[in-house]
Design a protein around this motif. Sequence first.
Motif, PDB file in Angstrom:
ATOM      1  N   SER A 104       0.864  -1.184   0.000  1.00 56.44           N
ATOM      2  CA  SER A 104       0.000   0.000   0.000  1.00 56.44           C
ATOM      3  C   SER A 104       0.900   1.234   0.000  1.00 56.44           C
ATOM      4  CB  SER A 104      -0.929   0.009   1.216  1.00 56.44           C
ATOM      5  OG  SER A 104      -0.181   0.018   2.413  1.00 56.44           O
ATOM      6  N   ALA A 105       0.370   2.328  -0.506  1.00 57.10           N
ATOM      7  CA  ALA A 105       1.181   3.547  -0.601  1.00 57.10           C
ATOM      8  C   ALA A 105       0.285   4.774  -0.557  1.00 57.10           C
ATOM      9  CB  ALA A 105       2.012   3.548  -1.888  1.00 57.10           C
ATOM     10  N   SER A 106       0.840   5.848  -0.072  1.00 56.83           N
ATOM     11  CA  SER A 106       0.175   7.151  -0.085  1.00 56.83           C
ATOM     12  C   SER A 106       1.225   8.200  -0.404  1.00 56.83           C
ATOM     13  CB  SER A 106      -0.502   7.448   1.255  1.00 56.83           C
ATOM     14  OG  SER A 106       0.453   7.478   2.303  1.00 56.83           O
ATOM     15  N   ALA A 107       0.773   9.363  -0.814  1.00 59.69           N
ATOM     16  CA  ALA A 107       1.700  10.429  -1.217  1.00 59.69           C
ATOM     17  C   ALA A 107       1.266  11.756  -0.624  1.00 59.69           C
ATOM     18  CB  ALA A 107       1.779  10.532  -2.741  1.00 59.69           C
ATOM     19  N   ALA A 108       2.249  12.558  -0.235  1.00 58.39           N
ATOM     20  CA  ALA A 108       1.985  13.908   0.284  1.00 58.39           C
ATOM     21  C   ALA A 108       3.025  14.858  -0.303  1.00 58.39           C
ATOM     22  CB  ALA A 108       2.051  13.930   1.811  1.00 58.39           C
ATOM     23  N   VAL A 109       2.558  16.010  -0.735  1.00 58.85           N
ATOM     24  CA  VAL A 109       3.449  17.006  -1.331  1.00 58.85           C
ATOM     25  C   VAL A 109       4.025  17.894  -0.237  1.00 58.85           C
ATOM     26  CG1 VAL A 109       3.583  18.987  -2.880  1.00 58.85           C
ATOM     27  CG2 VAL A 109       2.241  17.002  -3.525  1.00 58.85           C
ATOM     28  N   LYS A 110       5.349  18.091  -0.275  1.00 63.07           N
ATOM     29  CA  LYS A 110       6.008  18.941   0.714  1.00 63.07           C
ATOM     30  C   LYS A 110       6.331  20.323   0.146  1.00 63.07           C
ATOM     31  CE  LYS A 110       8.450  17.152   3.897  1.00 63.07           C
ATOM     32  NZ  LYS A 110       9.506  16.554   4.735  1.00 63.07           N
ATOM     33  N   ARG A 111       6.816  20.368  -1.099  1.00 64.13           N
ATOM     34  CA  ARG A 111       7.144  21.663  -1.708  1.00 64.13           C
ATOM     35  C   ARG A 111       6.738  21.662  -3.176  1.00 64.13           C
ATOM     36  NH1 ARG A 111      12.332  21.257   0.785  1.00 64.13           N
ATOM     37  NH2 ARG A 111      13.289  20.969  -1.257  1.00 64.13           N
ATOM     38  N   ILE A 112       6.309  22.849  -3.644  1.00 68.16           N
ATOM     39  CA  ILE A 112       5.915  23.019  -5.044  1.00 68.16           C
ATOM     40  C   ILE A 112       6.572  24.283  -5.580  1.00 68.16           C
ATOM     41  CG2 ILE A 112       3.976  23.023  -6.657  1.00 68.16           C
ATOM     42  CD1 ILE A 112       2.161  22.385  -4.278  1.00 68.16           C
ATOM     43  N   GLY A 113       7.002  24.204  -6.816  1.00 69.32           N
ATOM     44  CA  GLY A 113       7.569  25.390  -7.463  1.00 69.32           C
ATOM     45  C   GLY A 113       7.184  25.423  -8.931  1.00 69.32           C
ATOM     46  N   CYS A 114       7.133  26.616  -9.502  1.00 65.90           N
ATOM     47  CA  CYS A 114       6.785  26.767 -10.912  1.00 65.90           C
ATOM     48  C   CYS A 114       7.564  27.953 -11.485  1.00 65.90           C
ATOM     49  CB  CYS A 114       5.279  26.971 -11.078  1.00 65.90           C
ATOM     50  SG  CYS A 114       4.727  27.034 -12.802  1.00 65.90           S
ATOM     51  N   ARG A 115       8.154  27.736 -12.674  1.00 71.67           N
ATOM     52  CA  ARG A 115       8.923  28.801 -13.321  1.00 71.67           C
ATOM     53  C   ARG A 115       8.461  28.939 -14.761  1.00 71.67           C
ATOM     54  NH1 ARG A 115      14.258  28.932 -15.641  1.00 71.67           N
ATOM     55  NH2 ARG A 115      14.556  26.728 -15.116  1.00 71.67           N
ATOM     56  N   MET A 116       8.360  30.175 -15.209  1.00 70.31           N
ATOM     57  CA  MET A 116       7.934  30.439 -16.575  1.00 70.31           C
ATOM     58  C   MET A 116       9.151  30.385 -17.490  1.00 70.31           C
ATOM     59  SD  MET A 116       5.685  33.613 -18.072  1.00 70.31           S
ATOM     60  CE  MET A 116       6.961  34.851 -17.798  1.00 70.31           C
ATOM     61  N   LEU A 117       9.156  29.446 -18.440  1.00 68.87           N
ATOM     62  CA  LEU A 117      10.236  29.352 -19.424  1.00 68.87           C
ATOM     63  C   LEU A 117       9.982  30.256 -20.613  1.00 68.87           C
ATOM     64  CD1 LEU A 117      10.792  25.472 -19.377  1.00 68.87           C
ATOM     65  CD2 LEU A 117      11.989  27.233 -18.053  1.00 68.87           C
ATOM     66  N   SER A 118       8.714  30.404 -20.941  1.00 66.11           N
ATOM     67  CA  SER A 118       8.284  31.303 -22.007  1.00 66.11           C
ATOM     68  C   SER A 118       6.821  31.613 -21.748  1.00 66.11           C
ATOM     69  CB  SER A 118       8.484  30.655 -23.382  1.00 66.11           C
ATOM     70  OG  SER A 118       7.518  29.645 -23.598  1.00 66.11           O
ATOM     71  N   PRO A 119       6.225  32.540 -22.453  1.00 61.30           N
ATOM     72  CA  PRO A 119       4.808  32.836 -22.209  1.00 61.30           C
ATOM     73  C   PRO A 119       3.878  31.637 -22.400  1.00 61.30           C
ATOM     74  CG  PRO A 119       5.809  34.633 -23.441  1.00 61.30           C
ATOM     75  CD  PRO A 119       6.824  33.542 -23.378  1.00 61.30           C
ATOM     76  N   ARG A 120       4.385  30.567 -23.055  1.00 60.59           N
ATOM     77  CA  ARG A 120       3.517  29.417 -23.271  1.00 60.59           C
ATOM     78  C   ARG A 120       4.130  28.115 -22.756  1.00 60.59           C
ATOM     79  NH1 ARG A 120      -0.890  30.683 -25.122  1.00 60.59           N
ATOM     80  NH2 ARG A 120      -1.501  28.486 -25.290  1.00 60.59           N
ATOM     81  N   LYS A 121       5.180  28.231 -21.963  1.00 57.38           N
ATOM     82  CA  LYS A 121       5.806  27.016 -21.435  1.00 57.38           C
ATOM     83  C   LYS A 121       6.196  27.228 -19.982  1.00 57.38           C
ATOM     84  CE  LYS A 121       8.290  24.462 -24.088  1.00 57.38           C
ATOM     85  NZ  LYS A 121       9.401  23.905 -24.919  1.00 57.38           N
ATOM     86  N   LEU A 122       5.857  26.222 -19.140  1.00 54.16           N
ATOM     87  CA  LEU A 122       6.126  26.296 -17.709  1.00 54.16           C
ATOM     88  C   LEU A 122       6.961  25.085 -17.278  1.00 54.16           C
ATOM     89  CD1 LEU A 122       2.532  27.177 -16.435  1.00 54.16           C
ATOM     90  CD2 LEU A 122       4.398  28.773 -16.930  1.00 54.16           C
TER      91      LEU A 122
END
Length: 510
Positions: A104-122
């Motif tokens: 059995s397994a479960s998942a929890a998110v600890k950190r999230i980040g997002c960076r814009m590479l271009s106006p249409r790509k992340l």
Amino acid sequence: MEINTSEVLLGKSLFAADIDKETEKEFALPDYCPDVERIIRVDANPYIESASCAGGRCTVEGKMIFSVLYESDLKNRLSFATFSADISEKTDIPDQTRGECRASASAAVKRIGCRMLSPRKLLVRARSVLSVSVKSETPVSIIDASALPENVFALPAKCEYDRLADPFVREYRFNEAVTMNENTPPVEEAVMTCVNLHRPEYSQSDDGVTVKTTAHYRLLYANPEGEYRMFSHDFPITMLVEDMVLPDGATLDITATVTEAETSTDIDPYGEYRVLNAAFTVMLHGVRHDRVICDCATDAFISGCENTLEKQTMTTLAAGEKYARVFPEERTFPAAEPEFKEIIDCSARVTESDLETGEDGLYLTGSYVATVLGRTEQGWDSADYNGSFREKLTSETPAYDTRNIDICAFECSATVLPDGSTAVRIMFAAAVTLYSEKKFEAVTRLTGEKPATSQETALTLIYCYPAAGDTLWSIAKKYCVSPDVLRTDNPSSFADDGTASTDRPVLVKK
């Protein structure tokens, strides 16, 4: 001589670990989404699709759903996009040559980040923790004390343990409608749909197992004046696991996760878009624990024979104490950048959870991240606040070997105080089950042979003088006679619990 046996599945914890997992992926915006000017908020929602064991390896598969709220190239306009990434982890586990393994397994998110590479790509990154548990079940045959031949006698005992059934996964699609109050500004554009689930509860029904929970629905939308508002509503939802029958004493560990959600609008009787149609998908993951009770023998013999006896100390895993709690966490975070003038949404996720034994009882502890969305002097922005919780479960300090924790943050609100600080209130729902290893000794093999000089002879009478500590069973086994007959022939020699009196001899008829 054939002696009936029954099979016991010896369960034990074979492997348990928290595995750090890094997920990084580039995403291109769908064609219908406008260009990105500024990223405001990113969320990640992981869920497990399967966990299996084979060849000394545990394999976990799942998905991570990323949600990005951003300011588009259209001045002060908000847009929303979702993406998914696969989760896959393979971990070596101790080899189990006999029996079965269930993971059995479960998942929890600890950190999230997002960076814009271009106006249409992340570029989106998430650090999560996979909690993986593997339990093994090894079959062992024991003497069945409930079905013995007439000349076989045993000291019976109840063996009680939990057996894991195969896990199940079900997917359910919901379409729920709600009409906003006529005084609420209508919808011009539905921007972001979020659905959080309360911890599910289950019951047996005629058609299967019924699972009920509450879906906390939230919609970020723009009204005709271009102002952004948040609307929320609770939908009670029901899911049926068809044809599942829970045996007596069986329990279920159930988790429910929303994998996708969207909103469409219709016109109300006043000609404005206030009818909201919420469509969302729920993945239900469950594991059934069957309570097994069998009659084993802690000692046995065959009358009139020379006996050979084999015993084994068994270790089984059984569910013990269970705790269910719904509790609030309230905390005020000091003023910091960004400084909100108005808050329109708040969500929270649990990043860690554990049990802590203190001097005055058992506590559920953990940490969380509360994400606040609001308006500042510069425009829309979001902020993450890190906090912790500590909820008392019991004043006792129960012993356990493993535990299962299911906790979710199903409701969250935030307010800006006059001094610029932010007051956050979160409602948590948690279920905790403790599992303990139970040891017992059982007879696994019994054989008897007639003595070489044995022949039919006249009845032999023996007078036995019990010593301290002798019992009905020990005397019957010593002379290979029926305990019931021995008690009948000596009605005053044994106490109700079988303790032999040392004041008088015991007559043994052979």
